[in-house]
Design an enzyme around this catalytic site. Structure first.
Site, short mmCIF file in Angstrom:
data_model
loop_
_atom_site.label_atom_id
_atom_site.label_comp_id
_atom_site.label_asym_id
_atom_site.label_seq_id
_atom_site.Cartn_x
_atom_site.Cartn_y
_atom_site.Cartn_z
N SER A 82 0.80 -1.22 0.00
CA SER A 82 0.00 0.00 0.00
C SER A 82 0.84 1.28 0.00
O SER A 82 0.32 2.35 -0.27
CB SER A 82 -0.96 0.02 1.20
OG SER A 82 -0.26 0.20 2.40
N LYS A 93 0.63 4.61 6.67
CA LYS A 93 -0.04 5.44 5.67
C LYS A 93 0.38 6.90 5.85
O LYS A 93 0.98 7.27 6.85
CB LYS A 93 -1.57 5.37 5.84
CG LYS A 93 -2.18 3.99 5.71
CD LYS A 93 -2.23 3.53 4.28
CE LYS A 93 -2.97 2.22 4.11
NZ LYS A 93 -2.26 1.04 4.52
#
Length: 102
Positions: free
Chosen positions: A41, A80
């Protein structure tokens, strides 16, 4: 055995040695921790599956900072980009195929 003031989560064999020369000037390393990345990700941020990311513990983040956040419902940590918006927080992956934020 951990030195005074150090904490290990998991097996001590999972520890990571980091040369002092790789730390920013003045950094003692007392607030650092390592995460082994699973998944892709954050691949556009040059963080790949299997990488070990060294991060500094902090109580606050600014928009655009890369953060590691514990997600209790999933019983996992996610890596993230962090953004505070008007009425919510957004965790943004760095991989276009993921498409949406958490």
């Amino acid at each position: 055995m951990p030195a005074a003031g150090e904490t290990y989560i998991g097996d001590e064999l999972d520890g990571v040695d980091v040369a002092r020369s790789l730390l920013p000037l003045g950094e003692k390393g007392t607030e650092l921790f390592a995460l082994k990345v699973k998944g892709d990700s954050m691949i556009d941020a040059m963080v790949n599956d299997g990488d070990i990311v060294i991060m500094k513990r902090t109580e606050q983040a600014s928009n655009g900072d890369m953060v590691a956040i514990w997600l209790p419902r999933q019983d996992e940590t996610t890596l993230k980009y962090f953004y505070k918006e008007k009425d919510r927080y957004r965790l943004q992956p760095a991989n276009p195929p993921w498409g949406r934020s958490m």
